[in-house]
Design a protein around this motif. Structure first.
Motif, PDB file in Angstrom:
ATOM      1  N   ILE B 157      96.082  57.355  66.044  1.00  0.00           N
ATOM      2  CA  ILE B 157      97.292  57.672  65.301  1.00  0.00           C
ATOM      3  C   ILE B 157      97.728  59.085  65.654  1.00  0.00           C
ATOM      4  O   ILE B 157      96.960  60.035  65.509  1.00  0.00           O
ATOM      5  CB  ILE B 157      97.056  57.560  63.793  1.00  0.00           C
ATOM      6  N   VAL B 158      98.948  59.189  66.182  1.00  0.00           N
ATOM      7  CA  VAL B 158      99.516  60.500  66.479  1.00  0.00           C
ATOM      8  C   VAL B 158     100.798  60.602  65.672  1.00  0.00           C
ATOM      9  O   VAL B 158     101.736  59.845  65.897  1.00  0.00           O
ATOM     10  CB  VAL B 158      99.819  60.633  67.975  1.00  0.00           C
ATOM     11  N   GLY B 159     100.811  61.531  64.725  1.00  0.00           N
ATOM     12  CA  GLY B 159     101.950  61.594  63.812  1.00  0.00           C
ATOM     13  C   GLY B 159     101.975  60.301  63.015  1.00  0.00           C
ATOM     14  O   GLY B 159     100.978  59.934  62.405  1.00  0.00           O
ATOM     15  N   ASP B 160     103.132  59.599  63.035  1.00  0.00           N
ATOM     16  CA  ASP B 160     103.088  58.293  62.367  1.00  0.00           C
ATOM     17  C   ASP B 160     103.161  57.158  63.402  1.00  0.00           C
ATOM     18  O   ASP B 160     103.455  56.029  63.100  1.00  0.00           O
ATOM     19  CB  ASP B 160     104.195  58.174  61.313  1.00  0.00           C
ATOM     20  N   LYS B 161     102.901  57.529  64.658  1.00  0.00           N
ATOM     21  CA  LYS B 161     102.900  56.514  65.726  1.00  0.00           C
ATOM     22  C   LYS B 161     101.479  56.048  66.009  1.00  0.00           C
ATOM     23  O   LYS B 161     100.546  56.836  65.985  1.00  0.00           O
ATOM     24  CB  LYS B 161     103.473  57.134  67.012  1.00  0.00           C
ATOM     25  N   TRP B 162     101.357  54.765  66.246  1.00  0.00           N
ATOM     26  CA  TRP B 162     100.063  54.224  66.661  1.00  0.00           C
ATOM     27  C   TRP B 162     100.094  54.092  68.172  1.00  0.00           C
ATOM     28  O   TRP B 162     100.921  53.375  68.714  1.00  0.00           O
ATOM     29  CB  TRP B 162      99.810  52.866  66.031  1.00  0.00           C
ATOM     30  N   THR B 163      99.193  54.805  68.842  1.00  0.00           N
ATOM     31  CA  THR B 163      99.208  54.763  70.306  1.00  0.00           C
ATOM     32  C   THR B 163      97.849  54.341  70.850  1.00  0.00           C
ATOM     33  O   THR B 163      96.917  54.112  70.094  1.00  0.00           O
ATOM     34  CB  THR B 163      99.577  56.144  70.894  1.00  0.00           C
ATOM     35  N   ASN B 164      97.776  54.319  72.187  1.00  0.00           N
ATOM     36  CA  ASN B 164      96.539  53.933  72.889  1.00  0.00           C
ATOM     37  C   ASN B 164      95.969  52.636  72.336  1.00  0.00           C
ATOM     38  O   ASN B 164      94.767  52.516  72.107  1.00  0.00           O
ATOM     39  CB  ASN B 164      95.459  55.010  72.765  1.00  0.00           C
ATOM     40  N   ILE B 165      96.848  51.682  72.085  1.00  0.00           N
ATOM     41  CA  ILE B 165      96.370  50.436  71.488  1.00  0.00           C
ATOM     42  C   ILE B 165      95.511  49.679  72.489  1.00  0.00           C
ATOM     43  O   ILE B 165      95.902  49.481  73.637  1.00  0.00           O
ATOM     44  CB  ILE B 165      97.550  49.564  71.048  1.00  0.00           C
ATOM     45  N   ASP B 166      94.312  49.324  72.041  1.00  0.00           N
ATOM     46  CA  ASP B 166      93.414  48.533  72.869  1.00  0.00           C
ATOM     47  C   ASP B 166      93.133  47.229  72.108  1.00  0.00           C
ATOM     48  O   ASP B 166      92.239  47.174  71.256  1.00  0.00           O
ATOM     49  CB  ASP B 166      92.121  49.322  73.101  1.00  0.00           C
ATOM     50  N   PRO B 167      93.927  46.181  72.371  1.00  0.00           N
ATOM     51  CA  PRO B 167      93.825  44.965  71.558  1.00  0.00           C
ATOM     52  C   PRO B 167      92.439  44.344  71.607  1.00  0.00           C
ATOM     53  O   PRO B 167      92.020  43.701  70.639  1.00  0.00           O
ATOM     54  CB  PRO B 167      94.851  44.016  72.181  1.00  0.00           C
ATOM     55  N   ILE B 168      91.737  44.539  72.716  1.00  0.00           N
ATOM     56  CA  ILE B 168      90.427  43.893  72.813  1.00  0.00           C
ATOM     57  C   ILE B 168      89.425  44.602  71.907  1.00  0.00           C
ATOM     58  O   ILE B 168      88.656  43.963  71.178  1.00  0.00           O
ATOM     59  CB  ILE B 168      89.970  43.856  74.282  1.00  0.00           C
ATOM     60  N   ALA B 169      89.480  45.939  71.896  1.00  0.00           N
ATOM     61  CA  ALA B 169      88.614  46.690  70.982  1.00  0.00           C
ATOM     62  C   ALA B 169      88.960  46.349  69.540  1.00  0.00           C
ATOM     63  O   ALA B 169      88.079  46.263  68.678  1.00  0.00           O
ATOM     64  CB  ALA B 169      88.768  48.183  71.228  1.00  0.00           C
ATOM     65  N   ALA B 170      90.253  46.150  69.261  1.00  0.00           N
ATOM     66  CA  ALA B 170      90.665  45.819  67.892  1.00  0.00           C
ATOM     67  C   ALA B 170      90.144  44.447  67.491  1.00  0.00           C
ATOM     68  O   ALA B 170      89.685  44.246  66.372  1.00  0.00           O
ATOM     69  CB  ALA B 170      92.184  45.854  67.778  1.00  0.00           C
ATOM     70  N   MET B 171      90.195  43.515  68.451  1.00  0.00           N
ATOM     71  CA  MET B 171      89.754  42.153  68.154  1.00  0.00           C
ATOM     72  C   MET B 171      88.256  42.131  67.860  1.00  0.00           C
ATOM     73  O   MET B 171      87.812  41.473  66.923  1.00  0.00           O
ATOM     74  CB  MET B 171      90.087  41.273  69.352  1.00  0.00           C
ATOM     75  N   PHE B 172      87.490  42.869  68.652  1.00  0.00           N
ATOM     76  CA  PHE B 172      86.035  42.878  68.433  1.00  0.00           C
ATOM     77  C   PHE B 172      85.638  44.073  67.573  1.00  0.00           C
ATOM     78  O   PHE B 172      84.791  44.875  67.945  1.00  0.00           O
ATOM     79  CB  PHE B 172      85.303  42.877  69.770  1.00  0.00           C
ATOM     80  N   ASN B 173      86.283  44.167  66.415  1.00  0.00           N
ATOM     81  CA  ASN B 173      85.986  45.267  65.497  1.00  0.00           C
ATOM     82  C   ASN B 173      84.630  45.010  64.825  1.00  0.00           C
ATOM     83  O   ASN B 173      84.113  43.891  64.860  1.00  0.00           O
ATOM     84  CB  ASN B 173      87.106  45.352  64.461  1.00  0.00           C
ATOM     85  N   PRO B 174      84.061  46.055  64.192  1.00  0.00           N
ATOM     86  CA  PRO B 174      82.705  45.911  63.640  1.00  0.00           C
ATOM     87  C   PRO B 174      82.562  44.814  62.587  1.00  0.00           C
ATOM     88  O   PRO B 174      81.461  44.292  62.397  1.00  0.00           O
ATOM     89  CB  PRO B 174      82.440  47.285  63.003  1.00  0.00           C
ATOM     90  N   ALA B 175      83.656  44.471  61.879  1.00  0.00           N
ATOM     91  CA  ALA B 175      83.525  43.476  60.810  1.00  0.00           C
ATOM     92  C   ALA B 175      83.672  42.050  61.318  1.00  0.00           C
ATOM     93  O   ALA B 175      83.244  41.104  60.657  1.00  0.00           O
ATOM     94  CB  ALA B 175      84.562  43.740  59.719  1.00  0.00           C
ATOM     95  N   ALA B 176      84.286  41.881  62.498  1.00  0.00           N
ATOM     96  CA  ALA B 176      84.708  40.549  62.939  1.00  0.00           C
ATOM     97  C   ALA B 176      83.562  39.546  62.999  1.00  0.00           C
ATOM     98  O   ALA B 176      83.662  38.451  62.425  1.00  0.00           O
ATOM     99  CB  ALA B 176      85.390  40.645  64.299  1.00  0.00           C
ATOM    100  N   LEU B 177      82.474  39.916  63.655  1.00  0.00           N
ATOM    101  CA  LEU B 177      81.413  38.951  63.896  1.00  0.00           C
ATOM    102  C   LEU B 177      80.774  38.485  62.587  1.00  0.00           C
ATOM    103  O   LEU B 177      80.658  37.278  62.333  1.00  0.00           O
ATOM    104  CB  LEU B 177      80.360  39.548  64.840  1.00  0.00           C
ATOM    105  N   GLN B 178      80.382  39.458  61.743  1.00  0.00           N
ATOM    106  CA  GLN B 178      79.713  39.086  60.486  1.00  0.00           C
ATOM    107  C   GLN B 178      80.627  38.260  59.601  1.00  0.00           C
ATOM    108  O   GLN B 178      80.218  37.255  59.017  1.00  0.00           O
ATOM    109  CB  GLN B 178      79.260  40.339  59.723  1.00  0.00           C
ATOM    110  N   GLN B 179      81.886  38.689  59.494  1.00  0.00           N
ATOM    111  CA  GLN B 179      82.809  37.950  58.647  1.00  0.00           C
ATOM    112  C   GLN B 179      83.034  36.535  59.177  1.00  0.00           C
ATOM    113  O   GLN B 179      83.083  35.577  58.418  1.00  0.00           O
ATOM    114  CB  GLN B 179      84.164  38.677  58.613  1.00  0.00           C
ATOM    115  N   GLY B 180      83.178  36.431  60.501  1.00  0.00           N
ATOM    116  CA  GLY B 180      83.435  35.127  61.117  1.00  0.00           C
ATOM    117  C   GLY B 180      82.280  34.174  60.883  1.00  0.00           C
ATOM    118  O   GLY B 180      82.472  33.007  60.517  1.00  0.00           O
TER     119      GLY B 180
END
Lengths: 336, 441
Positions: B157-180
């Motif tokens: 997050i830079v200012g109110d912009k969301w940048t450097n989006i890495d969709p793959i890192a977002a998809m495999f977030n720390p909660a995903a596996l356990q919740q799934g």
């Protein structure tokens, strides 16, 4: 890359209309069918739809996912401005899907069928109508993000003569498509004649209402509409669509099955193409009277990494989906 | 404020409605495929009938799940456009994969429902199984997106912009596996015991019908396995929550004060204003052990966070207790069932055992709903944990109580009709005794 993704979204919307739209059309057709024919028609419709209708409607979800993934601002703007017709559309989708399933799978076929049928036919009309209102609103370009009153922000963009005419036009086109598709779904000659008769009637209606769309568009001073009339590609699309009415009519009279299907879906495709052509590169057209610059696919695009990962998902997804859909239609739709 | 509440309620009702169908749509194709497998192997007509009875259930629930899922996908934007505008590109990827998986599931459904005697029987059987596999896959992808809301990763997050989006890192977030994993197992436990309960009712009424005994056996193969695995998955999930969302963890346990060697609270009613719990049972040191694997470790309490960032403690706590309570109940019931099958076969259709199964029909689903309350209410006031508040993302459109009323009315009506349809299906199953030659469809 962004063009590729926009193309994919365009294809999803087109396929949703061509396949899912015809499903709605079958419901609308039933709404206008005389009581005596309803039962027989329902049998044909059930047989024609039941194996594919769920698949047909996922195209809408795909288009939505592509939109909020690749063009997040566009979806946010549409979701705010068209909250009301979209909400109605969703309720229609739920009622229609449930009613269709209930009437098919209810363990007993008794008077409850009357209610399922009523819900099915009415929501079959309501859903594409609301979708048409949104489409009309998008074409008209009356989005006003600075609006201060409820009316100008959430009602006026879609509650107008042009949007209503376009919504009716869309419903008519869907019903025309459905009648033409259904001709080949029955071997009963009486029913065949009935569907041919309906197809011609809805085709006639589409000519009349299609004209009304042009007239209301002209008088609503829509920027996009003026562009439609000056773009050679779009004019060509409209011209060819109109010319194709003649062979379509003749082929229907000859009781052909595939030629009218190809012509009708071709006509629909041309209309969609004409629309995409003037819309490009805008996803939400500007509204000069409100000083809203609109959103082109380039302004609204998400970042490169997002688009790349989405494109990869779409390509792999298509490699899996298209052959299986092709096979599904081959097994259940192509009679040998 | 009223609009925010209405938007949240509408989302909650839509999710609460959808989740039931999603669970059944995920688990039941496996039950059906197992019955179908037995039919293909043994040619015992009983299994064909059972397959077809279940197939009708799958078709109804799939359709309701599909349409209510469409509603959810749209509502994210209709009710919280500010959320989708920011988060759409970050978590769009799992949604795209979910769409693909769901597409394949619908195609498999088409083949399965209408492919009898039209395609090769083993391809047909595989189509049924594929439904379940793609169902689990699409649930997994959607839960990746939900996991991201709980533990957002893959962007700056830079200012109110969301940048450097890495969709793959977002998809495999720390909660995903356990919740799934937790959700998938829950689907099998809830559906397994739900289906077994319904057939127990039918067996109770018609004791000679072997079909229901076979149905219970198949449903409970999945139900008991899932119920016995769930405590392990629950433990791993709790550790994950303790690490990634300490406020939620503290609210689940009504743990007001940060302390070492914290006790595990069982039951109890938290009094938020007084920062204490009444009527609860405490096991010393256990909470520290469950959270961090050490009886003396420190567990962060709600006092470590500003009060305006607390989730509604009582709701989260009660929902958590209900979920865990039912989880252990089903695990216990599974052990009992396995014991009976192993040692006391003659008790299997004993009226008391059948009654026990009947009573437990809905509880797995209650646990699923409670679990979603823990996940979603426990994240309040955030829509994206520590990044975006729900209140900042809601649509500017006023009068949101109207769509709330409309959707609530529609879902209540559909639930009533759905229950009525189920009752009619159940009534019709009576004619499907194995000697009957009548076809299921």
């Amino acid at each position: 890359m962004i063009e590729f993704i926009a193309l994919f979204m365009g294809i999803s919307i087109w396929l949703y209309c061509l396949l899912g739209g015809a499903d709605f059309g079958a419901g609308i057709l039933e709404l206008f069918t005389p009581k005596a024919m309803q039962k027989e028609q329902r049998k044909v419709v059930n047989k024609a739809l039941s194996s594919v209708w769920e698949v047909n409607h996922i195209w809408l979800i795909l288009a939505l996912v592509i939109c909020f993934n690749a063009f997040p601002k566009v979806w946010a703007q549409i979701a705010i401005t068209f909250h009301i017709p979209l909400t109605i559309m969703l309720m229609g989708i739920v009622c229609r899907g449930c009613a269709f399933t209930f009437r098919h799978y209810d363990a007993y076929k008794d008077e409850s069928q009357i209610y399922y049928n009523r819900f099915f036919t009415l929501s079959s009309l309501l859903t594409p109508f609301s979708l048409g209102l949104v489409a009309g609103g998008l074409i008209l370009g009356r989005i006003n993000p600075a609006a201060t009153s409820f009316n100008t922000a959430y009602i006026a963009p879609w509650f107008n003569l042009f949007s209503f005419t376009l919504a009716i036009f869309l419903c008519i086109l869907f019903t025309y498509l459905a009648s033409v598709y259904l001709v080949g779904e029955t071997s009963d000659q009486k029913l065949k004649s009935f569907f041919i008769f309906r197809a011609k009637r809805w085709m006639t209606a589409s000519i009349v209402v299609g004209g009304a769309v042009f007239i209301t568009g002209w008088f609503s001073h829509s920027d996009l509409f003026q562009r439609f009339l000056t773009s050679p590609v779009s004019l060509f699309c409209v011209g060819l669509t109109t010319l194709l009415l003649i062979p379509g009519w003749i082929a229907l009279n000859e009781r052909a099955i595939w030629i009218p299907r190809v012509i009708a879906s071709g006509q629909f495709t041309l209309i969609v193409l004409g629309w995409y052509n003037v819309e490009y590169p805008y996803l939400i057209p500007p509204s000069p009277q409100f000083g809203y610059p609109g959103l082109t696919l380039y302004d609204a695009a998400a970042s490169g990494a997002v688009l790349n990962s989405l494109a990869l998902a779409l390509i792999i997804g298509s490699l899996l989906i298209f052959p299986s859909i092709f096979y599904l239609f081959k097994v259940f739709k192509v009679r040998t | 404020m009223i609009d925010l509440l209405a938007a949240r309620s509408q989302m909650a009702i839509s999710l609460g409605f959808h989740i039931i169908f999603a669970c059944i749509g995920m688990a039941m194709p496996f039950f059906m495929s197992m019955a179908h497998w037995r039919w293909l192997k043994t040619r015992d007509k009983l299994y064909l009938n059972l397959t077809k009875v279940w197939m009708r259930g799958v078709a109804i629930f799939f359709a309701m799940g599909a349409v209510s899922g469409t509603v959810l996908a749209f509502e994210l934007g209709l009710l919280f456009p500010g959320f989708m505008e920011k988060a759409g590109p970050v978590i769009g990827l799992p949604f795209a994969w979910e769409g693909t998986a769901f597409f394949l599931e619908a195609i498999a459904l088409g083949f399965y429902l209408y492919g009898w005697n039209k395609i090769n029987q083993w391809v047909h059987w595989a189509a049924g199984l594929a439904m379940g596999v793609f169902g689990i896959a699409s649930a997994f992808f959607v839960i990746c997106a939900n996991g991201w809301m709980n533990s957002p990763t893959g962007f700056d997050i830079v200012g109110d912009k969301w940048t450097n989006i890495d969709p793959i890192a977002a998809m495999f977030n720390p909660a995903a596996l356990q919740q799934g994993i937790h959700m998938s197992i829950a689907a099998f436990a809830a559906t397994g015991f739900g289906v077994a309960g319904i057939h127990a009712f039918l067996l109770f009424r018609e004791r000679q019908d072997r079909l229901h005994a076979a149905a219970i056996r198949i449903a409970l193969i999945f139900g008991t396995t899932a119920a016995l695995l769930q405590p392990i998955s629950g433990d791993l999930s709790a550790k994950m929550v303790a690490d990634t969302q300490p406020e939620k963890f503290a609210a689940m346990e009504s743990h007001f004060k940060t302390e070492k060697g914290a006790g595990l609270l069982i039951g109890g009613i938290p009094l938020e204003d007084e920062r204490r719990v009444i009527l609860g049972l405490r096991i010393p040191g256990m909470l520290s052990f469950l959270a961090h694997g050490d009886f003396d470790s420190e567990v962060t309490g709600l006092d470590a966070f500003p009060e305006e960032d607390w989730p509604p403690v009582i709701v989260v706590h009660v929902a958590f207790q209900v979920m865990v309570g039912i989880g252990f109940l089903l695990a216990g019931l599974s052990l009992l069932y396995l014991f009976i099958r192993w040692k006391k076969q003659q008790l299997l259709d004993h009226p008391w055992f059948l009654l026990l199964l009947i009573v437990c029909t809905p509880i797995g689903f209650i646990a699923v709903e409670a679990g979603w309350v823990v996940t979603e209410v426990g994240r309040q006031p955030w829509v994206v944990y520590k990044i975006l508040r729900v209140a900042d993302t809601v649509t500017p459109m006023p009068g949101l109580w109207i769509p709330l009323l409309l959707f609530t009315g529609m879902y209540v009506a559909l639930t009533a009709v759905g229950a009525w349809l189920m009752a009619r299906q159940i009534k019709s199953v009576r004619g499907l005794a194995p000697e009957s030659e009548k076809d299921g469809l």
